[in-house]
Motif scaffolding. Structure first.
Motif, PDB file in Angstrom:
ATOM      1  N   ALA A 343      17.542  13.124   9.790  1.00  0.00           N
ATOM      2  CA  ALA A 343      16.167  13.503   9.444  1.00  0.00           C
ATOM      3  C   ALA A 343      16.045  13.819   7.964  1.00  0.00           C
ATOM      4  CB  ALA A 343      15.737  14.703  10.282  1.00  0.00           C
ATOM      5  N   GLU A 344      17.063  14.486   7.408  1.00  0.00           N
ATOM      6  CA  GLU A 344      17.029  14.849   5.997  1.00  0.00           C
ATOM      7  C   GLU A 344      17.175  13.631   5.090  1.00  0.00           C
ATOM      8  OE1 GLU A 344      16.625  17.919   4.640  1.00  0.00           O
ATOM      9  OE2 GLU A 344      16.303  18.796   6.612  1.00  0.00           O
ATOM     10  N   GLN A 345      17.941  12.632   5.519  1.00  0.00           N
ATOM     11  CA  GLN A 345      18.262  11.501   4.645  1.00  0.00           C
ATOM     12  C   GLN A 345      17.352  10.295   4.845  1.00  0.00           C
ATOM     13  OE1 GLN A 345      22.537  10.847   3.779  1.00  0.00           O
ATOM     14  NE2 GLN A 345      22.894  12.320   5.440  1.00  0.00           N
ATOM     15  N   GLY A 346      16.545  10.310   5.880  1.00  0.00           N
ATOM     16  CA  GLY A 346      15.555   9.254   6.066  1.00  0.00           C
ATOM     17  C   GLY A 346      16.161   7.875   6.179  1.00  0.00           C
ATOM     18  N   ALA A 347      15.667   6.948   5.357  1.00  0.00           N
ATOM     19  CA  ALA A 347      16.035   5.531   5.459  1.00  0.00           C
ATOM     20  C   ALA A 347      17.485   5.260   5.068  1.00  0.00           C
ATOM     21  CB  ALA A 347      15.102   4.687   4.607  1.00  0.00           C
ATOM     22  N   ARG A 348      18.189   6.246   4.504  1.00  0.00           N
ATOM     23  CA  ARG A 348      19.595   6.022   4.136  1.00  0.00           C
ATOM     24  C   ARG A 348      20.466   5.813   5.368  1.00  0.00           C
ATOM     25  NH1 ARG A 348      21.949  10.418   0.191  1.00  0.00           N
ATOM     26  NH2 ARG A 348      23.570   8.827  -0.038  1.00  0.00           N
ATOM     27  N   ILE A 349      20.028   6.343   6.517  1.00  0.00           N
ATOM     28  CA  ILE A 349      20.812   6.245   7.749  1.00  0.00           C
ATOM     29  C   ILE A 349      20.227   5.137   8.613  1.00  0.00           C
ATOM     30  CG2 ILE A 349      21.701   7.486   9.743  1.00  0.00           C
ATOM     31  CD1 ILE A 349      22.639   8.451   6.925  1.00  0.00           C
ATOM     32  N   LEU A 361      19.827  20.469  19.614  1.00  0.00           N
ATOM     33  CA  LEU A 361      20.156  21.446  18.590  1.00  0.00           C
ATOM     34  C   LEU A 361      19.586  21.076  17.222  1.00  0.00           C
ATOM     35  CD1 LEU A 361      23.843  22.284  19.578  1.00  0.00           C
ATOM     36  CD2 LEU A 361      21.783  23.614  20.027  1.00  0.00           C
ATOM     37  N   ALA A 362      19.073  19.865  17.074  1.00  0.00           N
ATOM     38  CA  ALA A 362      18.395  19.483  15.827  1.00  0.00           C
ATOM     39  C   ALA A 362      16.989  20.060  15.773  1.00  0.00           C
ATOM     40  CB  ALA A 362      18.353  17.964  15.689  1.00  0.00           C
ATOM     41  N   GLY A 363      16.495  20.575  16.898  1.00  0.00           N
ATOM     42  CA  GLY A 363      15.217  21.266  16.923  1.00  0.00           C
ATOM     43  C   GLY A 363      14.045  20.432  16.437  1.00  0.00           C
ATOM     44  N   GLU A 364      13.228  21.051  15.575  1.00  0.00           N
ATOM     45  CA  GLU A 364      12.006  20.408  15.097  1.00  0.00           C
ATOM     46  C   GLU A 364      12.281  19.154  14.269  1.00  0.00           C
ATOM     47  OE1 GLU A 364       9.879  23.376  12.984  1.00  0.00           O
ATOM     48  OE2 GLU A 364       9.313  24.519  14.774  1.00  0.00           O
ATOM     49  N   ARG A 365      13.489  19.023  13.762  1.00  0.00           N
ATOM     50  CA  ARG A 365      13.812  17.860  12.939  1.00  0.00           C
ATOM     51  C   ARG A 365      13.917  16.568  13.754  1.00  0.00           C
ATOM     52  NH1 ARG A 365      15.456  22.143  10.258  1.00  0.00           N
ATOM     53  NH2 ARG A 365      15.471  22.126   7.968  1.00  0.00           N
ATOM     54  N   LEU A 366      13.972  16.692  15.060  1.00  0.00           N
ATOM     55  CA  LEU A 366      14.018  15.490  15.895  1.00  0.00           C
ATOM     56  C   LEU A 366      12.832  14.578  15.632  1.00  0.00           C
ATOM     57  CD1 LEU A 366      15.183  17.022  19.298  1.00  0.00           C
ATOM     58  CD2 LEU A 366      16.450  15.376  17.906  1.00  0.00           C
ATOM     59  N   ALA A 367      11.676  15.160  15.410  1.00  0.00           N
ATOM     60  CA  ALA A 367      10.471  14.364  15.178  1.00  0.00           C
ATOM     61  C   ALA A 367      10.491  13.670  13.824  1.00  0.00           C
ATOM     62  CB  ALA A 367       9.233  15.251  15.289  1.00  0.00           C
ATOM     63  N   LEU A 368      11.405  14.078  12.944  1.00  0.00           N
ATOM     64  CA  LEU A 368      11.466  13.507  11.590  1.00  0.00           C
ATOM     65  C   LEU A 368      12.516  12.409  11.462  1.00  0.00           C
ATOM     66  CD1 LEU A 368      11.253  16.846   9.549  1.00  0.00           C
ATOM     67  CD2 LEU A 368       9.385  15.324  10.238  1.00  0.00           C
ATOM     68  N   VAL A 369      13.326  12.217  12.492  1.00  0.00           N
ATOM     69  CA  VAL A 369      14.368  11.182  12.437  1.00  0.00           C
ATOM     70  C   VAL A 369      13.718   9.801  12.431  1.00  0.00           C
ATOM     71  CG1 VAL A 369      16.353  10.176  13.628  1.00  0.00           C
ATOM     72  CG2 VAL A 369      16.030  12.660  13.618  1.00  0.00           C
ATOM     73  N   ARG A 370      14.133   8.951  11.497  1.00  0.00           N
ATOM     74  CA  ARG A 370      13.613   7.589  11.409  1.00  0.00           C
ATOM     75  C   ARG A 370      14.602   6.564  11.957  1.00  0.00           C
ATOM     76  NH1 ARG A 370      11.812   6.759   5.294  1.00  0.00           N
ATOM     77  NH2 ARG A 370      11.401   4.689   6.136  1.00  0.00           N
ATOM     78  N   ALA A 371      15.872   6.901  11.950  1.00  0.00           N
ATOM     79  CA  ALA A 371      16.906   5.941  12.354  1.00  0.00           C
ATOM     80  C   ALA A 371      16.850   5.689  13.857  1.00  0.00           C
ATOM     81  CB  ALA A 371      18.285   6.475  11.981  1.00  0.00           C
ATOM     82  N   PRO A 372      16.967   4.441  14.293  1.00  0.00           N
ATOM     83  CA  PRO A 372      17.043   4.138  15.727  1.00  0.00           C
ATOM     84  C   PRO A 372      18.180   4.931  16.375  1.00  0.00           C
ATOM     85  CG  PRO A 372      16.781   2.124  14.460  1.00  0.00           C
ATOM     86  CD  PRO A 372      17.027   3.217  13.467  1.00  0.00           C
ATOM     87  N   THR A 373      17.881   5.607  17.468  1.00  0.00           N
ATOM     88  CA  THR A 373      18.825   6.559  18.063  1.00  0.00           C
ATOM     89  C   THR A 373      19.094   6.241  19.521  1.00  0.00           C
ATOM     90  OG1 THR A 373      18.104   8.314  16.552  1.00  0.00           O
ATOM     91  CG2 THR A 373      19.222   8.994  18.581  1.00  0.00           C
ATOM     92  N   LEU A 374      20.372   6.206  19.870  1.00  0.00           N
ATOM     93  CA  LEU A 374      20.812   5.984  21.252  1.00  0.00           C
ATOM     94  C   LEU A 374      21.445   7.271  21.771  1.00  0.00           C
ATOM     95  CD1 LEU A 374      21.425   4.105  23.693  1.00  0.00           C
ATOM     96  CD2 LEU A 374      23.600   3.562  22.561  1.00  0.00           C
ATOM     97  N   LEU A 375      20.961   7.746  22.914  1.00  0.00           N
ATOM     98  CA  LEU A 375      21.523   8.921  23.566  1.00  0.00           C
ATOM     99  C   LEU A 375      22.324   8.457  24.784  1.00  0.00           C
ATOM    100  CD1 LEU A 375      18.269  11.105  23.531  1.00  0.00           C
ATOM    101  CD2 LEU A 375      20.068  11.018  21.791  1.00  0.00           C
ATOM    102  N   ILE A 376      23.624   8.725  24.799  1.00  0.00           N
ATOM    103  CA  ILE A 376      24.502   8.333  25.904  1.00  0.00           C
ATOM    104  C   ILE A 376      24.936   9.591  26.637  1.00  0.00           C
ATOM    105  CG2 ILE A 376      26.600   7.112  26.561  1.00  0.00           C
ATOM    106  CD1 ILE A 376      26.528   5.702  23.838  1.00  0.00           C
ATOM    107  N   VAL A 377      24.685   9.622  27.936  1.00  0.00           N
ATOM    108  CA  VAL A 377      25.000  10.803  28.737  1.00  0.00           C
ATOM    109  C   VAL A 377      25.619  10.356  30.059  1.00  0.00           C
ATOM    110  CG1 VAL A 377      24.112  12.962  29.701  1.00  0.00           C
ATOM    111  CG2 VAL A 377      22.952  11.916  27.748  1.00  0.00           C
ATOM    112  N   GLY A 378      26.588  11.117  30.539  1.00  0.00           N
ATOM    113  CA  GLY A 378      27.149  10.867  31.862  1.00  0.00           C
ATOM    114  C   GLY A 378      26.160  11.281  32.942  1.00  0.00           C
ATOM    115  N   SER A 379      26.044  10.465  33.979  1.00  0.00           N
ATOM    116  CA  SER A 379      25.079  10.768  35.038  1.00  0.00           C
ATOM    117  C   SER A 379      25.416  12.058  35.777  1.00  0.00           C
ATOM    118  CB  SER A 379      25.012   9.608  36.033  1.00  0.00           C
ATOM    119  OG  SER A 379      26.241   9.477  36.745  1.00  0.00           O
ATOM    120  N   ALA A 380      26.699  12.484  35.734  1.00  0.00           N
ATOM    121  CA  ALA A 380      27.111  13.721  36.402  1.00  0.00           C
ATOM    122  C   ALA A 380      27.049  14.941  35.487  1.00  0.00           C
ATOM    123  CB  ALA A 380      28.534  13.565  36.953  1.00  0.00           C
TER     124      ALA A 380
END
Length: 447
Positions: A343-349, A361-380
């Motif tokens: 979020a802080e670095q914008g288009a650099r990432i 844990l990124a809190g309010e900064r989640l809305a500022l992230v521009r980089a395409p993001t994949l969340l991988i979680v175990g179903s259990a």
């Protein structure tokens, strides 16, 4: 029912089941159109080339979805005489359907083989892949074609097929199937997303698979840089290990929540998967030896994010990485730090992946992230899954949540870490390496 998220998910699961073929001289052959997205993932899992075998179903004139036969390249042909007789199909009707399907088959051969030579199968293992089997007629023809083209061994691999249809197959030497229901209403019933595959997507996948294989061969022939490094951040020397292909186009920085990322066996396993795809990796200890003794630092997301920013600046200062696209992959609290830093670095990432992480844990900064993001979680991993779903709802960037079925928080279950690594690899290849962007990954797991 939907036991597979989409064809890509089915292909990844099938690839894990076929891992024993990785050291063998295998060629993966997808059946267009729907079988090719499955085969693309199988080929990636096996580090094998991808080609197509083109087969057309012969549908009953009054009920085209009901197969009475199939035709393939090189004149290969199969007919269900019982279906022809039961549906009272006349010979002239059969010939008319065959002429129509032959014309469509020839058109697809021209479309999919334009500028490509057919893969040589002589003496090799042919892995024939489709997205599912109903009657088995097209699979029989495809396996016969592979045999005719000189394959020493023919393996039919599908996500789902009825047990009785598999029992009648004599053409393949081996059949690998993930789900074998006693009765199969429709193949699509076993997918949560079963949208049609276009001709353009088939062509794109064939091109992408060829590029991926070329990168892997180049990386194997030119190991490039592999060394321990130090990065100065606010007076602290961070220890890291960098692997860099030559030339390098994309580098993934690992953010581990405990601060010690270099020696994590899971990080090193995932890094090796990324490296085989032609990506550079930087495994970094975000905390110094004294700092990691203080448990509070592990949850100091702002501090960890600043250290990631220092790593990005360090990469930009080096001649061999200055022009590289940079991605972050975070585990545990490291995922929150990765998203904060993004979020802080914008288009650099260029892209972010969270593996069993705490993006919340990124809190309010989640809305500022521009980089395409994949969340991988175990179903259990139920608690972390709910936190990821909440975080996803706050994000405005292109994003996706993928579940690894049966996995707990640490991905300790057999095959689950490998599946997570494949998901991460495909995401970074798509967004960090030139020539691989521009295609949205098929399907997603709803939040």
């Amino acid at each position: 029912m939907g036991i597979f998220a989409d064809r890509a998910d089915a292909g990844r699961q099938l690839g894990l089941r076929l891992a024993y073929l990785r050291a063998q001289d295998a060629v993966v052959l997808g059946l267009p159109r729907g079988g090719v997205p499955v085969a693309f993932e199988v080929a990636a899992a096996l580090d094998a080339p991808l080609d197509v075998i083109i087969v057309r179903k012969l549908g009953v004139p009054v009920q085209p979805e009901l197969a009475m036969g199939a035709i393939g390249e090189d004149g290969t042909y199969a007919l269900d005489k019982h279906a022809v007789s039961f549906m009272k199909v006349k010979q002239e009707e059969l010939r008319a359907v065959e002429r129509q399907e032959r014309a469509l088959l020839d058109a697809r051969v021209a479309r999919f083989r334009a500028g490509r030579t057919r893969m040589d199968l002589h003496g090799r293992v042919a892995v024939v892949v489709d997205d599912g089997i109903a009657t088995g007629l097209t699979a029989r023809v495809a396996c016969s074609i592979a045999r005719k083209l000189g394959a020493a061994r023919v393996i039919l691999a599908v996500p789902v097929a009825p047990a009785d249809a598999l029992a009648t197959l004599t053409e393949p030497d081996e059949v690998v199937c993930l789900a074998t229901p006693r009765q199969l209403t429709a193949v699509g019933y076993y997918y949560r997303s079963f949208s049609p595959t276009s001709d353009d997507e088939v062509v794109w996948l064939l091109d992408a698979a060829a590029e991926r294989l070329e990168r892997a061969r180049s990386a194997a022939g030119n190991p490039g840089l592999d060394e321990d490094v130090q990065i100065l951040a606010d007076g602290v020397r961070l220890q890291g290990h960098m692997h860099l292909p030559v030339p390098a186009a994309g580098v993934v920085v690992f953010a581990h929540g405990s601060g010690s990322g270099r020696h994590s066996p899971r990080n090193r396993f995932v890094a090796s998967t990324l490296q085989r795809a032609g990506l550079g990796t930087l495994l970094l200890d975000l905390l110094g030896p004294g700092e990691e003794l203080d448990r509070a630092n592990v949850f100091n997301i702002e501090l960890l994010a600043l250290r990631l920013t220092s790593a990005t600046n360090w990469l930009a200062s080096r001649p061999d990485t200055a022009s590289c696209s940079v991605g972050f992959i975070g585990a545990s609290t490291g995922a929150g730090a990765a998203l904060w830093a993004a979020a802080e670095q914008g288009a650099r990432i260029g892209a972010v992946v969270s593996r069993g992480g705490r993006p919340d844990l990124a809190g309010e900064r989640l809305a500022l992230v521009r980089a395409p993001t994949l969340l991988i979680v175990g179903s259990a991993d139920h608690r972390v899954l709910e936190l990821n779903r909440r975080a996803k709802a706050l994000m405005r960037c292109p994003n996706r949540l993928d579940l690894v079925q049966g996995a707990s928080h640490l991905f300790d279950e057999p095959g689950t870490l490998e599946e997570a690594a494949i998901l991460a690899r495909d995401w970074f290849v798509q967004y960090l390496l030139p020539g691989d962007g521009g295609r949205a990954a098929e399907g997603s797991v709803p939040a």
